[in-house]
Design a protein around this motif. Structure first.
Motif, mmCIF file in Angstrom:
data_model
loop_
_atom_site.group_PDB
_atom_site.id
_atom_site.type_symbol
_atom_site.label_atom_id
_atom_site.label_comp_id
_atom_site.label_asym_id
_atom_site.label_seq_id
_atom_site.Cartn_x
_atom_site.Cartn_y
_atom_site.Cartn_z
ATOM 1 N N SER A 1 55.040 35.960 31.792
ATOM 2 C CA SER A 1 54.820 34.949 30.758
ATOM 3 C C SER A 1 55.710 35.196 29.550
ATOM 4 N N LEU A 2 55.886 36.468 29.227
ATOM 5 C CA LEU A 2 56.790 36.791 28.118
ATOM 6 C C LEU A 2 58.213 36.347 28.448
ATOM 7 N N ARG A 3 58.614 36.537 29.685
ATOM 8 C CA ARG A 3 59.964 36.138 30.094
ATOM 9 C C ARG A 3 60.150 34.630 29.968
ATOM 10 N N GLN A 4 59.142 33.871 30.403
ATOM 11 C CA GLN A 4 59.216 32.418 30.284
ATOM 12 C C GLN A 4 59.265 31.981 28.821
ATOM 13 N N GLU A 5 58.474 32.661 28.016
ATOM 14 C CA GLU A 5 58.454 32.326 26.586
ATOM 15 C C GLU A 5 59.797 32.649 25.944
ATOM 16 N N LEU A 6 60.362 33.783 26.353
ATOM 17 C CA LEU A 6 61.684 34.181 25.841
ATOM 18 C C LEU A 6 62.738 33.155 26.223
ATOM 19 N N ALA A 7 62.720 32.732 27.473
ATOM 20 C CA ALA A 7 63.708 31.761 27.951
ATOM 21 C C ALA A 7 63.623 30.470 27.160
ATOM 22 N N LYS A 8 62.407 30.026 26.850
ATOM 23 C CA LYS A 8 62.218 28.790 26.091
ATOM 24 C C LYS A 8 62.776 28.927 24.674
ATOM 25 N N ILE A 9 62.456 30.035 24.014
ATOM 26 C CA ILE A 9 62.948 30.233 22.643
ATOM 27 C C ILE A 9 64.470 30.304 22.623
ATOM 28 N N LEU A 10 65.035 31.041 23.591
ATOM 29 C CA LEU A 10 66.490 31.167 23.654
ATOM 30 C C LEU A 10 67.154 29.813 23.857
ATOM 31 N N LYS A 11 66.519 28.957 24.661
ATOM 32 C CA LYS A 11 67.081 27.633 24.912
ATOM 33 C C LYS A 11 67.070 26.780 23.652
ATOM 34 N N ASP A 12 66.044 26.956 22.823
ATOM 35 C CA ASP A 12 65.912 26.146 21.608
ATOM 36 C C ASP A 12 66.811 26.624 20.471
ATOM 37 N N ILE A 13 67.271 27.860 20.559
ATOM 38 C CA ILE A 13 68.102 28.402 19.481
ATOM 39 C C ILE A 13 69.567 28.049 19.753
ATOM 40 N N ALA A 14 70.139 27.288 18.874
ATOM 41 C CA ALA A 14 71.521 26.798 19.089
ATOM 42 C C ALA A 14 72.541 27.775 18.526
ATOM 43 N N ILE A 15 72.426 29.030 18.921
ATOM 44 C CA ILE A 15 73.444 30.014 18.534
ATOM 45 C C ILE A 15 73.885 30.763 19.783
ATOM 46 N N PRO A 16 75.135 31.174 19.828
ATOM 47 C CA PRO A 16 75.598 31.955 20.980
ATOM 48 C C PRO A 16 75.137 33.408 20.875
ATOM 49 N N ILE A 17 74.693 33.965 21.994
ATOM 50 C CA ILE A 17 74.310 35.378 22.058
ATOM 51 C C ILE A 17 75.192 36.042 23.102
ATOM 52 N N VAL A 18 75.913 37.054 22.672
ATOM 53 C CA VAL A 18 76.817 37.769 23.575
ATOM 54 C C VAL A 18 76.517 39.260 23.486
ATOM 55 N N VAL A 19 76.343 39.882 24.629
ATOM 56 C CA VAL A 19 76.079 41.318 24.702
ATOM 57 C C VAL A 19 77.336 42.014 25.213
ATOM 58 N N VAL B 1 71.815 50.335 33.937
ATOM 59 C CA VAL B 1 72.511 49.231 33.267
ATOM 60 C C VAL B 1 72.652 48.051 34.211
ATOM 61 N N ALA B 2 72.911 48.334 35.491
ATOM 62 C CA ALA B 2 73.002 47.254 36.476
ATOM 63 C C ALA B 2 71.683 46.480 36.541
ATOM 64 N N GLN B 3 70.567 47.193 36.559
ATOM 65 C CA GLN B 3 69.259 46.541 36.562
ATOM 66 C C GLN B 3 69.055 45.742 35.275
ATOM 67 N N LEU B 4 69.490 46.327 34.184
ATOM 68 C CA LEU B 4 69.346 45.683 32.882
ATOM 69 C C LEU B 4 70.003 44.310 32.884
ATOM 70 N N VAL B 5 71.209 44.246 33.402
ATOM 71 C CA VAL B 5 71.956 42.990 33.388
ATOM 72 C C VAL B 5 71.441 42.034 34.451
ATOM 73 N N ARG B 6 71.170 42.561 35.644
ATOM 74 C CA ARG B 6 70.836 41.671 36.760
ATOM 75 C C ARG B 6 69.406 41.141 36.704
ATOM 76 N N ALA B 7 68.457 41.970 36.239
ATOM 77 C CA ALA B 7 67.060 41.564 36.335
ATOM 78 C C ALA B 7 66.334 41.559 35.007
ATOM 79 N N VAL B 8 66.510 42.596 34.219
ATOM 80 C CA VAL B 8 65.699 42.748 33.011
ATOM 81 C C VAL B 8 66.042 41.703 31.966
ATOM 82 N N MET B 9 67.328 41.435 31.780
ATOM 83 C CA MET B 9 67.727 40.516 30.710
ATOM 84 C C MET B 9 68.632 39.397 31.212
ATOM 85 N N ASP B 10 68.394 38.970 32.419
ATOM 86 C CA ASP B 10 69.251 37.940 33.003
ATOM 87 C C ASP B 10 68.794 36.550 32.556
ATOM 88 N N PHE B 11 69.023 36.268 31.273
ATOM 89 C CA PHE B 11 68.653 34.967 30.722
ATOM 90 C C PHE B 11 69.882 34.064 30.659
#
Length: 517
Positions: free
Chosen positions: A153-171, A187-197
């Motif tokens: 649920s946190l992931r879904q909520e995060l995805a929604k907020i990120l979609k509404d924010i009109a700024i670029p986020i680059v890691v 790090v591979a897990q981090l990019v592929r699964a943990v923060m793959d928004f």
């Protein structure tokens, strides 16, 4: 000026390899200029160590912030964190700390920061995911989020907020190839699964061979670790981009700019750049020896330090060649330090005659085997060694050897010691001495003749006098002093003093070499 450390450049203004167009194209791939949001791609900046990956990330950071003033750029270096669980938590904290609650998007950014905090607290990576390729391929997303509905649920909520924010986020993730295998997996897990928004773009900088090996080792028993690792890497990185190749002319220009600054600081005469020998060395160095910007920074930085210690006691071109040898063939440099007499021409060491007799009819190949480390024997190193030491070259060219060449014992030991041999006086001191009156020079010889270091002092004077140019007045004072010093006083000193007879002979040889050679 201080010697430049081996560090990445910070801003585009310092880039001397013309990579700005590449950086601008990369920004366009990471951020949609129409929507002002990240494209969600994962880009790999691929290159060997020292090829300039960190510099690319620094310039990319600068360009993103310049083009998109409200962009959120997160810098993360896994090398600074120890442990895979700590690494993932540290990344999330870095992301949270990068979110500023100021500006027009204050409300949404505050909400984003709050939910990232909750996400970070809730996330715990199962230990069995340390090797995601071991045995049956595990569904990482399900393993992470299935047992914990709050994470989903946190992931879904995060995805929604990120979609509404009109700024670029680059890691931007650097130094991935410097951490151990488990941390590469993390790090591979981090990019592929943990923060793959979809609203976050990633740029990973790494040496592909090293990272593929780390990922492949997690696959268990396999005949092709590298290939398995590359296959896994392809699931993480959508667009691997090799660094723009720098031509030899670009690398030479980069070297020359940095070397010019160092020689100016050390007050070394730039006339050496016009010498054929210097041009020959540059051709050797950039024909397979110095291949990356880091190679150049290391060699120029090392030269700055070493030249500052030994001054002008050795030939400047030879010193640059030896510095490159130390940087790129350190084991061979150690061999030289251990048995310097095998490389010199002047036979100072008692073992020199033994070496000469043993190798009188030996081939260059046989001599190289004894003097170049087996693991470092490649064409560029062999050419560099032949450039420095005539014993390893078929082209001996005695006309280019001077008193300060490293194929002579005194300058070579000076470099190996990073300072003068005890009893030896510097070239600057010799120049100062020859600038004095004839009476003062005579007094110096008379006083020094009684010391135990006389032979070393005389050799210093000999070498400097042959190597440098002096005015007519300095020549006259010097020879007047030598004449007065060596003049017979008691009528019998030539018969009684073997040392004085030797000195008179050496004075005669010096005069002949300086004016009649």
């Amino acid at each position: 000026m201080v010697a430049q450390p081996d560090r990445a450049i910070r801003v585009a203004e310092d880039d001397e390899l013309g990579r700005s167009p590449f950086i601008k194209r990369l920004v366009s791939a990471l951020i949609d200029k129409r929507t002002k949001q990240s494209t969600g791609v994962v880009v790999g900046i691929v290159g060997e160590w020292g090829s300039g990956k960190s510099s690319i990330l620094n310039m990319l950071d600068q360009e993103i912030r310049a083009e998109f003033s409200d962009a959120l750029v997160v810098r993360f270096d896994p090398w600074l964190v120890s442990g895979r669980d700590d690494l993932i938590q540290a990344f999330l904290k870095e992301l949270i700390s990068s979110i500023s609650p100021d500006g027009e998007l204050k409300k949404n950014l505050k909400a984003l920061r709050k939910i990232f905090n909750r996400y970070s607290d809730a996330l715990k990576v199962p230990a069995e995911l340390a090797h995601p390729l071991a045995g049956k391929v595990i569904d990482i997303v399900q393993a992470l989020f299935g047992p914990k509905p709050n994470l989903n649920s946190l992931r879904q909520e995060l995805a929604k907020i990120l979609k509404d924010i009109a700024i670029p986020i680059v890691v931007l993730i650097d130094e991935l190839d410097r951490v151990d295998d488990d941390e590469v997996h993390a790090v591979a897990q981090l990019v592929r699964a943990v923060m793959d928004f979809p609203s976050i773009s990633y740029v990973l900088a790494y040496d592909e061979k090293r990272v593929a090996q780390a990922l492949g080792r997690g696959a268990g028993e396999t005949t092709d670790i590298q290939e398995r690792g590359r296959a896994y890497l392809e699931k993480i990185v959508q667009f691997p981009i090799s660094l723009p190749v720098s031509s030899s002319s670009e690398l030479i220009a980069l070297f020359q700019t940095q070397f010019d600054a160092v020689t100016a600081d050390l007050e070394i005469d730039n006339d050496i750049f016009d010498e054929d020998r210097y041009k020959e060395l540059i051709e050797i160095l950039f024909s397979g020896l110095l291949t990356t910007p880091r190679d150049i920074k290391r060699v120029v930085g090392m030269f700055h330090v070493i030249a500052g210690m030994v001054g002008l006691e050795v030939d400047c071109v030879d010193l640059l060649a030896f510095t490159a040898l130390r940087a790129k063939a350190p084991n061979t440099a150690t061999l030289i330090s251990d048995k310097y007499y095998m490389y010199t021409n002047d036979g100072w060491h008692p073992e020199s005659i033994v070496v000469y007799l043993d190798e009188e009819n030996a081939s260059i190949e046989k001599k190289r085997k004894k003097r170049i480390n087996a693991d470092e024997r490649k064409a560029s190193v062999e050419r560099l060694m032949g450039f420095l030491f005539p014993v390893l070259s078929n082209d001996r060219r005695p006309e280019v050897i001077t008193q300060r060449s490293l194929c002579n014992t005194r300058p070579l030991i000076t470099v190996l010691r990073l300072g003068l041999i005890p009893g030896v006086i510097s070239s600057r001191m010799v120049r100062d001495l020859l600038g004095k009156s004839a009476a003062e020079i005579t007094g110096f010889f008379q006083q020094n003749f009684q010391s135990s270091d006389y032979a070393e002092t005389w050799q210093s004077i000999w070498d400097t006098y042959l190597a440098e140019e002096f005015s007519d007045e300095e020549h006259l004072n010097f020879w007047s002093a030598l004449s007065d010093f060596s003049r017979k006083r008691d009528g019998h000193w030539l018969a009684k003093s073997d040392q004085m007879r030797n000195i008179v002979g050496e004075i005669t040889d010096l005069f002949r070499q300086k004016f009649f050679a």
